[in-house]
Design an enzyme around this catalytic site. Structure first.
Site, short mmCIF file in Angstrom:
data_model
loop_
_atom_site.label_atom_id
_atom_site.label_comp_id
_atom_site.label_asym_id
_atom_site.label_seq_id
_atom_site.Cartn_x
_atom_site.Cartn_y
_atom_site.Cartn_z
N LEU A 1 28.17 33.32 35.81
CA LEU A 1 28.80 34.09 34.85
C LEU A 1 30.31 34.65 35.38
O LEU A 1 30.08 35.44 36.41
CB LEU A 1 28.02 35.03 34.00
CG LEU A 1 28.69 36.04 33.04
CD1 LEU A 1 28.85 35.19 31.98
CD2 LEU A 1 27.80 37.15 32.73
N ASP A 2 31.29 34.47 34.86
CA ASP A 2 32.51 35.06 35.13
C ASP A 2 32.92 34.65 36.78
O ASP A 2 33.57 35.65 37.13
CB ASP A 2 32.62 36.70 34.96
CG ASP A 2 32.49 36.76 33.30
OD1 ASP A 2 32.83 35.82 32.56
OD2 ASP A 2 31.85 37.82 32.93
N ALA A 3 32.42 33.68 37.27
CA ALA A 3 32.66 33.37 38.63
C ALA A 3 33.43 32.11 38.88
O ALA A 3 33.61 31.82 40.36
CB ALA A 3 31.31 33.42 39.38
#
Length: 284
Positions: free
Chosen positions: A227-229
């Site tokens: 997530l969001d990486a």
């Protein structure tokens, strides 16, 4: 009308003479180089290059260029991708209820700022149907719940295939795509309402306000299972003060979200972004 160009993105092991060899290959075939951008990652021992040249007058036929570039890349021990500037990408926009990124991208596409077509808008809510249809895009409502997520993603993949979509953009789509989806379709670009890696996940503006930060931002990145990486393409920031409340941060942040997403999408569409080692090199 701007004459079409060929664009080579190459990543290979670094060694002396690569710039000369690449430019010499174009020159030997009678090509005129428009842009040449290179980067050496000494830590990884890698050489990255973006080379753009005129197709007009080039000695190799356009149809034979993919094979020629593959042979060149193999000779250098690397991986190359060939693109043509006159090939417009077919892009699907994923949205939920917020309209600011959707409106901005559709307007920029209509104005000719983004070289792409938007034949499809997919949403898990019906709210933005009129906006999509006003811009001539097919709007498909695909509700998502914890129980229906797998079936919903299968329908989304069918829609992407039906419309021949090359790229998906999460323009404030408030859902997390599964690893199965990402394994079957890529690339996907997301806009996150935070200056990553700070404040990942939900409600970053609320958490930024609680921390009393003086700078907020938005981050456009490629989507990965974490997530969001995913690899970051573009970020935009704006100053805030102690007088700002959460709603002020949200208002200012929306401006940054539009800006960062439009910039990232433009860079991707112009083949200025190269992903390696979980990060990006962006040749503006």
């Amino acid at each position: 009308m701007v004459a079409p160009t060929a664009i080579l993105q190459l990543i290979c092991p670094d060694r002396p003479g690569l710039v000369s060899e690449l430019s010499g290959w174009v020159s030997a075939n009678g090509g005129n180089i428009r842009h040449a951008d290179h980067h050496t990652d000494s830590g990884a021992g890698l050489f990255l290059s973006r080379l753009e040249w005129d197709l007009e007058g080039f000695g190799l036929p356009r149809a034979s260029l993919p094979e020629a570039v593959q042979a060149l890349s193999a000779r250098l021990g690397g991986e190359g991708q060939l693109h043509f500037s006159d090939q417009q990408r077919r892009v699907a926009l994923f949205v939920s209820k917020q309209d600011h990124c959707l409106l901005d991208l559709l307007w920029r596409t209509r104005a000719g700022e983004l070289p792409m077509q938007v034949p499809l808008v997919i949403s898990n809510h019906p709210d933005l149907r009129a906006i999509a249809e006003d811009f001539g895009a097919r709007f498909e409502l695909v509700p998502v719940s914890a129980e229906s997520k797998h079936q919903a993603e299968q329908r989304q993949l069918e829609l992407l295939a039906e419309e021949g979509i090359d790229l998906a953009v999460l323009a404030k789509y408030m859902q997390v795509l599964s690893g199965d989806f990402l394994g079957r379709f890529s690339p996907v670009i997301n806009i996150h309402h935070s200056f990553l890696p700070a404040f990942t996940g939900a409600q970053p503006y609320h958490r930024a306000w609680e921390r009393g930060v003086k700078l907020i931002g938005a981050t456009a990145h490629y989507v990965t299972e974490e997530l969001d990486a995913g690899p970051i393409i573009e970020q935009a920031t704006v100053h805030v003060s102690h007088r700002d409340e959460v709603h002020d941060l949200i208002r200012k942040g929306r401006d940054m979200e539009r800006l960062a997403l439009a910039r990232a999408l433009r860079q991707h569409l112009h083949h200025q972004v190269m992903v390696y080692r979980g990060r990006t090199a962006v040749f503006d």
